[in-house]
Design an enzyme around this catalytic site. Structure first.
Site, short mmCIF file in Angstrom:
data_model
loop_
_atom_site.label_atom_id
_atom_site.label_comp_id
_atom_site.label_asym_id
_atom_site.label_seq_id
_atom_site.Cartn_x
_atom_site.Cartn_y
_atom_site.Cartn_z
N ASP A 110 -1.53 9.53 -10.71
CA ASP A 110 -1.59 8.34 -11.73
C ASP A 110 0.00 7.95 -11.94
O ASP A 110 0.19 6.80 -12.20
CB ASP A 110 -2.40 8.68 -13.10
CG ASP A 110 -3.81 8.83 -12.88
OD1 ASP A 110 -4.09 8.33 -11.56
OD2 ASP A 110 -4.54 9.30 -13.55
N ASN A 121 -2.34 13.24 -4.39
CA ASN A 121 -3.53 13.91 -5.14
C ASN A 121 -3.89 14.98 -4.92
O ASN A 121 -3.97 16.08 -5.78
CB ASN A 121 -4.69 12.78 -5.23
CG ASN A 121 -4.36 11.49 -5.87
OD1 ASN A 121 -3.89 11.54 -6.86
ND2 ASN A 121 -5.00 10.45 -5.36
N GLU A 153 -5.01 2.14 -4.11
CA GLU A 153 -3.45 2.32 -4.29
C GLU A 153 -2.93 0.76 -3.70
O GLU A 153 -1.52 0.97 -3.28
CB GLU A 153 -2.86 3.37 -3.68
CG GLU A 153 -3.00 3.61 -1.97
CD GLU A 153 -4.39 4.27 -1.99
OE1 GLU A 153 -4.61 4.78 -0.63
OE2 GLU A 153 -5.37 4.47 -2.63
N ASP A 183 0.91 -1.19 0.06
CA ASP A 183 -0.17 -0.10 0.09
C ASP A 183 0.98 1.09 -0.02
O ASP A 183 1.67 1.44 0.80
CB ASP A 183 -0.92 -0.14 1.32
CG ASP A 183 -1.88 1.07 1.17
OD1 ASP A 183 -2.81 1.13 0.36
OD2 ASP A 183 -1.69 2.13 1.84
#
Length: 292
Positions: free
Chosen positions: A172, A163, A198, A155
């Site tokens: 991304d 973000n 993620e 993770d």
């Protein structure tokens, strides 16, 4: 009324036209072979089509040579038969090349559809559907043959802040960057799949418990030591260091299931988050959680 002497010159012209038609068909077949080889990867199959193109060129030169040989002269019955065989041979070559080209395009289309059905479109690794199937198969195989099987749950740390700070495009890029590092650092027999968001799950067949944790630690160090360049909201370039928390678990030979193995790896990853992130935690039993 036409005499035999009048018919033979006409037949000679017809034969010449048929030979030219055959040459045109072979030329079209060569064009299809050229397009087909562009669709094929480098290798033996592509080389064999080049060999076929060489034969087509040889046949084409034979057509042109026969046409030049008979220019201005009459054709015997046997030579007319040869011309018809030449024409039918050219039709056959064109049909074979056309069918091969169309079959190649269809197989390519099917491969793309299958690849899209199996692959996460953003990260380029397997999706959850493939993970569930491969996890079930690998657990069954490991139990049947008494083999080792490791599982990692990876993770990304503080991914939401990436973000929020740099935008979803940067997020991304970070996901793609981590997926690429994982694929490059693992064996071809290992399975890398996006679990969700993620989170990434890695199956490690034939990997003992001690080596499972070693692999996880190597992956953690590789990702932490390989920054990625992203663009912020103002268009500036920023070198971003990414870290991951990894939970690792190994298949228990007695009563383990795909679900319990996955759950223990997930619990190990959760423990790594709780212990400060950027860590590897092994979780092999319900009451066991050990940082590596």
């Amino acid at each position: 009324m036409e005499t035999t002497a009048d018919i033979f010159p006409v037949l000679a012209k017809v034969m010449s036209i048929l030979l030219l038609g055959g040459a045109a068909l072979l030329t079209a077949a060569l064009f299809l072979v050229r397009k087909l080889t562009r669709e094929l990867p480098k290798g033996a199959n592509r080389n064999w089509w080049y060999v076929l193109a060489g034969f087509l060129l040889l046949f084409l030169s034979g057509y042109v040579g026969f046409l030049c040989l008979k220019a201005g002269s009459l054709y015997t019955h046997s030579e007319m038969l040869v011309v018809m065989i030449f024409l039918l041979g050219a039709v056959f070559c064109l049909m074979v090349c056309l069918l091969a080209y169309r079959t190649t395009l269809e197989l390519k289309r099917i491969y793309i559809l299958e690849h899209e059905a199996m692959t996460d479109p953003l990260m380029g690794i397997y999706n959850r559907r493939v993970l569930d199937r491969r996890l079930r198969d690998e657990v069954m195989r490991a139990k049947r043959h008494h083999l080792d099987l490791g599982l990692l749950m990876v993770d990304l740390d503080r991914f939401k802040s990436v973000n929020d700070t740099y935008g979803h495009h940067a997020g991304d890029l970070v996901l793609q960057h981590v997926a690429r590092l994982l694929i490059e650092s693992l064996r071809q027999t290992d399975v890398v799949a996006r679990y969700g968001g993620e989170e990434i799950t890695i199956l490690l067949p034939h990997t003992p418990p001690s080596e499972t944790c070693d692999v996880a630690e190597r992956l953690r160090r590789t990702i932490a030591g390989t920054p990625v360049t992203v663009t912020d909201h103002q268009g500036g370039k920023t070198e971003l260091t990414v870290t991951v928390s990894i939970g690792c678990a190994s298949l228990l030979p007695a009563h383990d299931t795909p679900e319990s193995l996955l759950q223990r790896a997930d619990q190990g990853m959760y423990q790594a988050k709780q212990q400060g992130r950027n860590k590897v935690v092994r979780f092999d039993a319900p009451q066991e959680a050990a940082a590596v």
